[in-house]
Enzyme design. Structure first.
Site, PDB file in Angstrom:
ATOM      1  CE1 TYR A  44      10.299  10.402  -2.570  1.00  0.00           C
ATOM      2  CE2 TYR A  44      11.013   8.133  -2.887  1.00  0.00           C
ATOM      3  CZ  TYR A  44      10.038   9.099  -2.971  1.00  0.00           C
ATOM      4  OH  TYR A  44       8.802   8.782  -3.454  1.00  0.00           O
ATOM      5  N   GLY A  57     -17.659   1.662  -1.039  1.00  0.00           N
ATOM      6  CA  GLY A  57     -16.880   0.851  -0.106  1.00  0.00           C
ATOM      7  C   GLY A  57     -16.057   1.756   0.781  1.00  0.00           C
ATOM      8  CE1 TYR A  62      -9.739   6.257  13.746  1.00  0.00           C
ATOM      9  CE2 TYR A  62      -8.203   6.912  15.444  1.00  0.00           C
ATOM     10  CZ  TYR A  62      -8.934   7.214  14.325  1.00  0.00           C
ATOM     11  OH  TYR A  62      -8.839   8.452  13.784  1.00  0.00           O
ATOM     12  CE  LYS A  70      -7.549   9.932  19.110  1.00  0.00           C
ATOM     13  NZ  LYS A  70      -8.098  11.083  19.808  1.00  0.00           N
ATOM     14  CD  GLU A  73     -10.269  -5.041   7.626  1.00  0.00           C
ATOM     15  OE1 GLU A  73      -9.959  -4.056   8.310  1.00  0.00           O
ATOM     16  OE2 GLU A  73     -11.395  -5.562   7.660  1.00  0.00           O
ATOM     17  CD  GLN A  98      15.460 -17.828 -10.700  1.00  0.00           C
ATOM     18  OE1 GLN A  98      15.307 -17.057 -11.645  1.00  0.00           O
ATOM     19  NE2 GLN A  98      14.606 -18.779 -10.428  1.00  0.00           N
ATOM     20  CE1 TYR A 124     -18.570  -5.079  10.978  1.00  0.00           C
ATOM     21  CE2 TYR A 124     -17.543  -4.536   8.881  1.00  0.00           C
ATOM     22  CZ  TYR A 124     -18.016  -4.152  10.116  1.00  0.00           C
ATOM     23  OH  TYR A 124     -17.942  -2.834  10.497  1.00  0.00           O
ATOM     24  CB  ALA A 125     -22.951  -7.223   5.450  1.00  0.00           C
ATOM     25  NE  ARG A 166      -7.169  -1.090   8.223  1.00  0.00           N
ATOM     26  CZ  ARG A 166      -7.773   0.060   8.392  1.00  0.00           C
ATOM     27  NH1 ARG A 166      -7.183   1.023   9.076  1.00  0.00           N
ATOM     28  NH2 ARG A 166      -8.962   0.275   7.879  1.00  0.00           N
TER      29      ARG A 166
HETATM   30  C1  LIG Z   1     -11.414 -10.202  -1.637  1.00  0.00           C
HETATM   31  C2  LIG Z   1     -12.297  -9.148  -1.047  1.00  0.00           C
HETATM   32  C3  LIG Z   1     -12.994  -9.424   0.123  1.00  0.00           C
HETATM   33  C4  LIG Z   1     -13.845  -8.474   0.688  1.00  0.00           C
HETATM   34  N1  LIG Z   1     -14.544  -8.785   1.816  1.00  0.00           N
HETATM   35  C5  LIG Z   1     -15.408  -7.876   2.343  1.00  0.00           C
HETATM   36  C6  LIG Z   1     -16.200  -8.193   3.503  1.00  0.00           C
HETATM   37  O1  LIG Z   1     -16.104  -9.289   4.051  1.00  0.00           O
HETATM   38  N2  LIG Z   1     -17.069  -7.272   3.979  1.00  0.00           N
HETATM   39  C7  LIG Z   1     -17.200  -6.060   3.385  1.00  0.00           C
HETATM   40  O2  LIG Z   1     -18.011  -5.263   3.847  1.00  0.00           O
HETATM   41  N3  LIG Z   1     -16.464  -5.719   2.289  1.00  0.00           N
HETATM   42  C8  LIG Z   1     -15.578  -6.593   1.757  1.00  0.00           C
HETATM   43  N4  LIG Z   1     -14.825  -6.270   0.650  1.00  0.00           N
HETATM   44  C9  LIG Z   1     -14.978  -4.958   0.045  1.00  0.00           C
HETATM   45  C10 LIG Z   1     -13.805  -4.033   0.330  1.00  0.00           C
HETATM   46  O3  LIG Z   1     -13.756  -3.717   1.686  1.00  0.00           O
HETATM   47  C11 LIG Z   1     -13.913  -2.788  -0.554  1.00  0.00           C
HETATM   48  O4  LIG Z   1     -13.850  -3.212  -1.897  1.00  0.00           O
HETATM   49  C12 LIG Z   1     -12.809  -1.800  -0.235  1.00  0.00           C
HETATM   50  O5  LIG Z   1     -13.058  -1.163   0.977  1.00  0.00           O
HETATM   51  C13 LIG Z   1     -12.617  -0.749  -1.331  1.00  0.00           C
HETATM   52  O6  LIG Z   1     -13.779  -0.050  -1.552  1.00  0.00           O
HETATM   53  P1  LIG Z   1     -14.385   0.128  -3.018  1.00  0.00           P
HETATM   54  O7  LIG Z   1     -14.558  -1.210  -3.612  1.00  0.00           O
HETATM   55  O8  LIG Z   1     -15.565   0.998  -2.872  1.00  0.00           O
HETATM   56  O9  LIG Z   1     -13.260   0.857  -3.828  1.00  0.00           O
HETATM   57  P2  LIG Z   1     -13.296   2.349  -4.319  1.00  0.00           P
HETATM   58  O10 LIG Z   1     -13.310   3.225  -3.117  1.00  0.00           O
HETATM   59  O11 LIG Z   1     -14.353   2.551  -5.324  1.00  0.00           O
HETATM   60  O12 LIG Z   1     -11.885   2.438  -5.009  1.00  0.00           O
HETATM   61  C14 LIG Z   1     -11.658   2.638  -6.414  1.00  0.00           C
HETATM   62  C15 LIG Z   1     -10.456   3.572  -6.605  1.00  0.00           C
HETATM   63  O13 LIG Z   1     -10.782   4.851  -6.077  1.00  0.00           O
HETATM   64  C16 LIG Z   1      -9.760   5.313  -5.229  1.00  0.00           C
HETATM   65  N5  LIG Z   1     -10.335   6.128  -4.149  1.00  0.00           N
HETATM   66  C17 LIG Z   1     -11.506   5.952  -3.507  1.00  0.00           C
HETATM   67  N6  LIG Z   1     -11.663   6.882  -2.560  1.00  0.00           N
HETATM   68  C18 LIG Z   1     -10.577   7.666  -2.584  1.00  0.00           C
HETATM   69  C19 LIG Z   1     -10.147   8.797  -1.840  1.00  0.00           C
HETATM   70  N7  LIG Z   1     -10.871   9.307  -0.855  1.00  0.00           N
HETATM   71  N8  LIG Z   1      -8.961   9.341  -2.152  1.00  0.00           N
HETATM   72  C20 LIG Z   1      -8.197   8.827  -3.138  1.00  0.00           C
HETATM   73  N9  LIG Z   1      -8.545   7.757  -3.867  1.00  0.00           N
HETATM   74  C21 LIG Z   1      -9.724   7.188  -3.600  1.00  0.00           C
HETATM   75  C22 LIG Z   1      -9.104   4.055  -4.678  1.00  0.00           C
HETATM   76  O14 LIG Z   1      -7.768   4.318  -4.300  1.00  0.00           O
HETATM   77  C23 LIG Z   1      -9.200   3.106  -5.869  1.00  0.00           C
HETATM   78  O15 LIG Z   1      -8.062   3.312  -6.677  1.00  0.00           O
HETATM   79  C24 LIG Z   1     -13.978  -7.207   0.071  1.00  0.00           C
HETATM   80  C25 LIG Z   1     -13.253  -6.923  -1.098  1.00  0.00           C
HETATM   81  C26 LIG Z   1     -12.416  -7.874  -1.653  1.00  0.00           C
HETATM   82  C27 LIG Z   1     -11.652  -7.559  -2.912  1.00  0.00           C
END
Ligand SMILES: Cc1cc2nc3c(=O)[nH]c(=O)nc-3n(C[C@H](O)[C@H](O)[C@H](O)COP(=O)(O)OP(=O)(O)OC[C@H]3O[C@@H](n4cnc5c(N)ncnc54)[C@H](O)[C@@H]3O)c2cc1C
Length: 701
Positions: free
Chosen positions: A611, A187, A318, A315, A464, A370, A179-180, A325
């Site tokens: 809190y 992301g 979703y 929806k 996810e 511990q 799934y890409a 999840r």
């Molecule tokens: C082990 C692993 C497996 C994966 N497998 C897949 C896969 O099979 N297919 C696929 O498509 N993808 C995959 N991914 C990618 C993954 O889904 C993304 O890395 C993830 O959704 C986060 O997106 P990003 O990397 O763009 O992070 P970013 O969005 O760039 O996050 C960087 C920082 O910005 C913050 N941030 C971003 N947007 C907001 C916002 N709106 N409000 C507040 N803070 C924000 C985040 O909290 C984070 O601290 C994988 C990633 C990992 C690590």
């Protein structure tokens, strides 16, 4: 003539020679240890832990895995795997290169494809999951995404006709898919993905294109080398209009040669913190054409003339996310319990220092520090497992409701799973890291395998849906709910947030009502979650009333909003734990889990006490009471600690840890493990011959 004394001694001897029937009766009468993991040759320090179990570990396993049958099936599957050496790691994974691990995993995967039916019921996802964990392990495999994302994406989003075409092939493993979605540049913000699928009316094809480097798909698991198909998410453009991201079925590689097809750039993104058997990949398209009918059309449709037909309700999208999840929670609970199993067994055989100087060295598990490091996380592992099971049930219920047209509950569940995913992955990471440190120096060795578990588990904080972003999604739902409370429409609150509209007492009655069970604790969690939600929402509404733009106001409140989300989620986890314990009939299991629940509610409350102190809901003396309860229950759990983790019934094959061996014979096996290091194949390494030796020789001149 026998003398009197010889007669008496002969009589005594006769007492020792039992009739076989008597011996059998006696055996039946002999009390069997409640912990079912004891075997001859085990480290006595671990056996002594198991002998103090107050419950039957098989019965506890039934609680953990949902039923006696499930737990039994797991044992049967583990036993079968133990008899099949071809499915075992040919050497410890930490001694393999990444390429060797991938090869080893592919080898086992092909055997599994042949023999799966002999080991499990392949239509049962729980059995499949267990088989994968045992044989392939948590470092992933070349088809990790095929079953977890590719097939579910086709099942949820492809039309019946499309499913008939692709699903049987995917299920038979004629093709491997992934799934890409994520790209190098984006992301989280899906709206700004840059890969496009432009409809060509003349040929009735979509043209996939990645216009710049940041548009490259980046991260999808098994995309780099293993998969020949993918569900690719791209912005769909028809007659110049962008309809946003949509999923397309795309062939990436030639089915005969496995070479990338013309117009496709594809490869592995390189080694990661962990999970390195999975070839997370990159993917670029250069005006790559696919038929119109490769748009997944269960919900959205595009006619040959380019007419776009919207999904009946938003929806629907979703449901796939909620599904993944919800199931992630069990995966995280398993990883947390695995690390704790390793650390707790090891802490029972590791003797270091004395508590009473006149006594021998103690097991490190005797130290209160511990216990404090490990036991609250044991409670969390159980809490996550129970919350996960409840969420999966809720999901199945909501899915049924959706099929009969009621889509309202999906939003509630989507919000809940966003919060759960975030809190559970974060706390799992915390717990695993504590488990590693609890093993001292040996915890840092790959022989413990805890660092791998940690690396894999914390990936869940990011994939996810990045955790902070997930909490903000839940916060959106909480703010909407707070608005209902504010406008006097509390009766419209969903069941998961009904407490926001309920009247709460001015102060907590924890420690004031004897035998109140967990009611006062739940009320305290509700109070803090409600107060923080209303406070954060009020802050947001206030900024908007002052003229701040909605998005700016949201950003200025986001830390407070996420705090509300965490509290709401932690409340749900506590409630799910309480509900589960209340359902249990087996008295021994109920008692052991009640102790664990006591530790959980007190530990968690202490963690969020600020809190409740802020508005005087909890007093300083109540805080002292809660703290005392934590120490009391650390002591109560101590005799059951090993058994609470043995009950998860992870085999040695699955744990892959020298420190966490079932038999507790750690030291001799650590030495054996170290000796098997490739570095020890020779006494003098080429690095010494080539560099260090000449350097030393030169220095000696
Ligand atoms: C082990 C692993 C497996 C994966 N497998 C897949 C896969 O099979 N297919 C696929 O498509 N993808 C995959 N991914 C990618 C993954 O889904 C993304 O890395 C993830 O959704 C986060 O997106 P990003 O990397 O763009 O992070 P970013 O969005 O760039 O996050 C960087 C920082 O910005 C913050 N941030 C971003 N947007 C907001 C916002 N709106 N409000 C507040 N803070 C924000 C985040 O909290 C984070 O601290 C994988 C990633 C990992 C690590």
């Amino acid at each position: 003539m026998p003398t009197t004394s010889s007669f008496i001694s002969a009589f005594h001897r006769s007492l020792l020679i039992e009739h076989p029937w008597c011996a059998e009766k006696k055996k039946q009468k002999m009390v069997q240890p409640l912990n079912k993991n004891i075997q001859e040759g085990d480290n006595p320090d671990l056996t002594s832990e198991r002998l103090t179990s107050t419950f039957n570990t098989n019965d506890m396993a039934a609680q953990i895995w949902g039923s006696e049958k499930r737990a039994r099936r797991r044992r049967e599957i583990s036993a079968k795997i133990a008899q099949m050496p071809e499915l075992h790691d040919s050497k410890p994974l930490p001694f393999m290169t990444r390429e060797e691990k991938i090869m080893e995993s592919a080898r086992k995967l092909t055997i599994l494809t042949e023999k799966m039916g002999q080991i499990i019921d392949p239509t049962d996802p729980a059995e499949l999951y267990h088989l994968n964990n045992e044989v392939l392990g948590l470092e992933g495999n070349p088809m990790a995404l095929h079953g977890v994302m590719f097939i579910p994406a086709l099942s949820a989003q492809a039309s019946d006709e499309q499913q008939a075409k692709w699903l049987p092939r995917a299920l038979r493993r004629e093709i491997i898919g992934t799934y890409a979605q994520t790209e190098l540049g984006h992301g989280t913000n899906l709206q700004n993905l840059e890969t496009t699928a432009t409809y060509d009316l003349a040929t009735q094809e979509f043209v996939l294109h990645t216009p710049q480097i940041t548009a490259l798909k980046w991260w999808p698991g098994n995309l780099g080398k293993s998969s020949n198909y993918a569900v690719v998410v791209a912005h769909m453009i028809i007659k110049g209009k962008n309809y946003g991201p949509h999923p397309f079925m795309v062939q990436l590689r030639d089915e005969k040669t496995h070479e990338p097809l013309p117009g496709i750039t594809i490869g592995d993104i390189g080694p990661k913190m962990a999970y390195n058997i999975v070839d997370n990949g990159f993917l670029g398209f250069n005006k790559y054409r696919i038929p119109r009918t490769n748009l997944l059309m269960r919900h959205t449709k595009v006619e040959a003339d380019g007419t776009y037909i919207k999904p009946p309700h938003a929806k629907i999208n979703y449901s796939a996310m909620v599904h993944v999840r919800a199931y992630m929670l069990t995966g995280q609970a398993i990883m947390l319990a695995s690390a704790l199993n390793i650390a707790t067994r090891y802490s029972s055989v590791r003797r270091q220092g004395q508590i009473d100087k006149s006594q021998p060295e103690v097991k490190v598990l005797e130290y209160q520090t511990q216990q404090h490091r490990l036991f609250p996380s044991i409670a969390r592992a159980y809490a996550f497992q129970f919350a996960g099971a409840e969420t999966v049930k809720l999901y199945e219920h909501v899915l049924k409701e959706m099929k009969s047209g009621n889509v309202s509950l999906m939003a509630d569940l989507h919000a809940l799973t966003s919060g759960l995913k975030s809190v559970v992955t974060y706390q799992t990471g915390e717990g695993i890291e504590q488990a590693r440190m609890a093993c001292g120096g040996h915890g840092y060795s790959m022989a413990s395998y805890i660092s791998e578990i940690y690396g894999v588990a914390i990936g869940g904080c990011t994939y996810e849906g990045e955790n902070m972003v997930m909490l903000l999604q839940l916060a959106r739902y909480l703010v909407k709910s707070a608005a209902l409370v504010k406008s006097g429409q509390s009766s419209q609150l969903g069941p998961l947030v009904a407490y926001l509209g309920a009247k709460s007492e001015p102060t907590s009655l924890i420690d004031r009502i004897p035998n109140a069970g967990f009611t006062e604790y739940v009320k305290t969690f509700q109070h803090v979650a409600k107060r923080q939600t209303l406070k954060a929402a009020e802050m947001f509404f206030g900024l908007m009333e002052k003229g701040e733009k909605r998005e700016i106001a949201w950003n200025k409140c986001s830390v407070e909003l996420n705090r509300a989300s965490r509290l709401h989620t932690r409340l749900f986890i506590v409630e799910a734990f309480v509900r589960r314990v209340n359902e249990i009939a087996d008295i021994r299991i109920k008692e052991a889990l009640t102790d664990l629940l006591h530790l959980h509610v007190n530990y968690e409350l202490l963690d969020i006490a600020s809190y409740a102190l802020e508005d005087g809901f909890l007093s300083a003396s109540q805080l002292d009471y809660i703290r005392d309860q934590v120490y009391l229950y650390l002591g109560k759990i101590r005799p059951n600690a090993v058994s609470l983790l043995d009950s998860w019934e992870f085999s040695d094959i699955e744990l892959r840890s020298v420190l966490g061996r079932r038999d507790g014979n750690v030291y001799e096996n650590l030495f054996k493990w170290a000796k098997s290091s490739p570095l020890n194949k020779t006494d003098v390494l080429p690095s010494v011959t080539q560099y260090l030796k000449p350097m030393m020789e030169k220095a000696r001149l």
